[in-house]
Design a protein around this motif. Structure first.
Motif, PDB file in Angstrom:
ATOM      1  N   ARG A  67       0.860  -1.188   0.000  1.00 46.51           N
ATOM      2  CA  ARG A  67       0.000   0.000   0.000  1.00 46.51           C
ATOM      3  C   ARG A  67       0.889   1.228   0.000  1.00 46.51           C
ATOM      4  O   ARG A  67       2.087   1.127   0.254  1.00 46.51           O
ATOM      5  CB  ARG A  67      -0.991  -0.024   1.154  1.00 46.51           C
ATOM      6  CG  ARG A  67      -0.423  -0.249   2.507  1.00 46.51           C
ATOM      7  CD  ARG A  67      -1.565  -0.503   3.506  1.00 46.51           C
ATOM      8  NE  ARG A  67      -1.269   0.102   4.766  1.00 46.51           N
ATOM      9  CZ  ARG A  67      -1.447  -0.500   5.932  1.00 46.51           C
ATOM     10  NH1 ARG A  67      -1.943  -1.700   5.991  1.00 46.51           N
ATOM     11  NH2 ARG A  67      -1.151   0.119   7.044  1.00 46.51           N
ATOM     12  N   ARG A  70       2.447   6.536   2.404  1.00 46.87           N
ATOM     13  CA  ARG A  70       1.750   7.510   3.250  1.00 46.87           C
ATOM     14  C   ARG A  70       0.687   6.853   4.132  1.00 46.87           C
ATOM     15  O   ARG A  70       0.173   7.456   5.061  1.00 46.87           O
ATOM     16  CB  ARG A  70       1.150   8.625   2.407  1.00 46.87           C
ATOM     17  CG  ARG A  70      -0.020   8.203   1.568  1.00 46.87           C
ATOM     18  CD  ARG A  70      -0.589   9.335   0.711  1.00 46.87           C
ATOM     19  NE  ARG A  70      -1.677   8.859  -0.103  1.00 46.87           N
ATOM     20  CZ  ARG A  70      -1.556   8.200  -1.243  1.00 46.87           C
ATOM     21  NH1 ARG A  70      -0.365   7.947  -1.743  1.00 46.87           N
ATOM     22  NH2 ARG A  70      -2.621   7.793  -1.910  1.00 46.87           N
ATOM     23  N   GLU A  71       0.351   5.587   3.826  1.00 46.91           N
ATOM     24  CA  GLU A  71      -0.658   4.863   4.605  1.00 46.91           C
ATOM     25  C   GLU A  71      -0.054   3.864   5.589  1.00 46.91           C
ATOM     26  O   GLU A  71      -0.786   3.151   6.273  1.00 46.91           O
ATOM     27  CB  GLU A  71      -1.610   4.126   3.657  1.00 46.91           C
ATOM     28  CG  GLU A  71      -2.447   5.044   2.807  1.00 46.91           C
ATOM     29  CD  GLU A  71      -3.336   4.291   1.825  1.00 46.91           C
ATOM     30  OE1 GLU A  71      -3.465   3.054   1.950  1.00 46.91           O
ATOM     31  OE2 GLU A  71      -3.896   4.946   0.929  1.00 46.91           O
ATOM     32  N   THR A  73       2.092   3.493   8.925  1.00 44.12           N
ATOM     33  CA  THR A  73       2.670   4.202  10.069  1.00 44.12           C
ATOM     34  C   THR A  73       3.744   3.346  10.743  1.00 44.12           C
ATOM     35  O   THR A  73       3.792   2.123  10.559  1.00 44.12           O
ATOM     36  CB  THR A  73       1.603   4.559  11.120  1.00 44.12           C
ATOM     37  OG1 THR A  73       1.149   3.346  11.746  1.00 44.12           O
ATOM     38  CG2 THR A  73       0.434   5.328  10.510  1.00 44.12           C
ATOM     39  N   THR A 127       4.687   8.348   9.175  1.00 46.58           N
ATOM     40  CA  THR A 127       4.510   7.354   8.120  1.00 46.58           C
ATOM     41  C   THR A 127       5.844   7.064   7.431  1.00 46.58           C
ATOM     42  O   THR A 127       6.805   7.820   7.571  1.00 46.58           O
ATOM     43  CB  THR A 127       3.513   7.845   7.052  1.00 46.58           C
ATOM     44  OG1 THR A 127       4.090   8.974   6.378  1.00 46.58           O
ATOM     45  CG2 THR A 127       2.159   8.201   7.651  1.00 46.58           C
TER      46      THR A 127
END
Length: 148
Positions: A67, A70-71, A73, A127
């Protein structure tokens, strides 16, 4: 504490994958870590099981982010590779005959839960994309100093 080096290795690997936005082999990642590809593959396997990376076999194979960076963490990474609570608890209950023993376990549990909540919140704010931007900014700064 129960945090091992697996978390740092996993974050490093994911940052590399986010940086180059292409498949990388475990050997390439291990070279950056100055580590063993077998260790890297084990950790990447845990990240795959958590849905953070995927792998393709063969000549053009390697590991990729599952993914967008930025998604993902830092807490997602921690949760994927570490087991159990962040702070270790008593291996067995303390003595009920002692006033400290009778009370310390419940007192520490409150403190440890608060600390774990704070760590989860803090790692949840950063992130992999953020780390990629920081790496690139650091490299630009180094290049700027070299040219001046």
């Amino acid at each position: 504490m129960s945090i091992s080096s697996r978390t740092a290795v996993a974050i490093h690997a994911l940052t590399m994958l986010g940086r180059w936005d292409r498949s990388l082999t475990s050997v390439e990642i291990a070279e950056s870590l100055a580590s063993n590809p077998v260790l890297v593959r084990r950790i990447l396997g845990q990240l795959r099981d958590a849905g953070l990376v995927w792998s393709a076999e063969g000549r053009a194979g390697g590991w990729s982010l599952a993914r967008p960076a930025r998604e993902i963490t830092l807490f997602d990474v921690y949760a994927a590779v570490e087991a159990g609570p962040i702070l270790s608890r008593y291996p067995h209950p303390p003595s009920a005959e002692c006033e400290v023993g009778r009370n310390m376990q419940k007192l520490l549990e409150v403190e440890f839960q608060d600390a774990e909540r704070a760590m989860k919140e803090r790692l949840g704010r950063t992130t992999i994309a953020h780390l990629v931007r920081q790496v690139l900014a650091s490299e630009r700064e180094v290049a700027r100093r070299v040219t001046n």
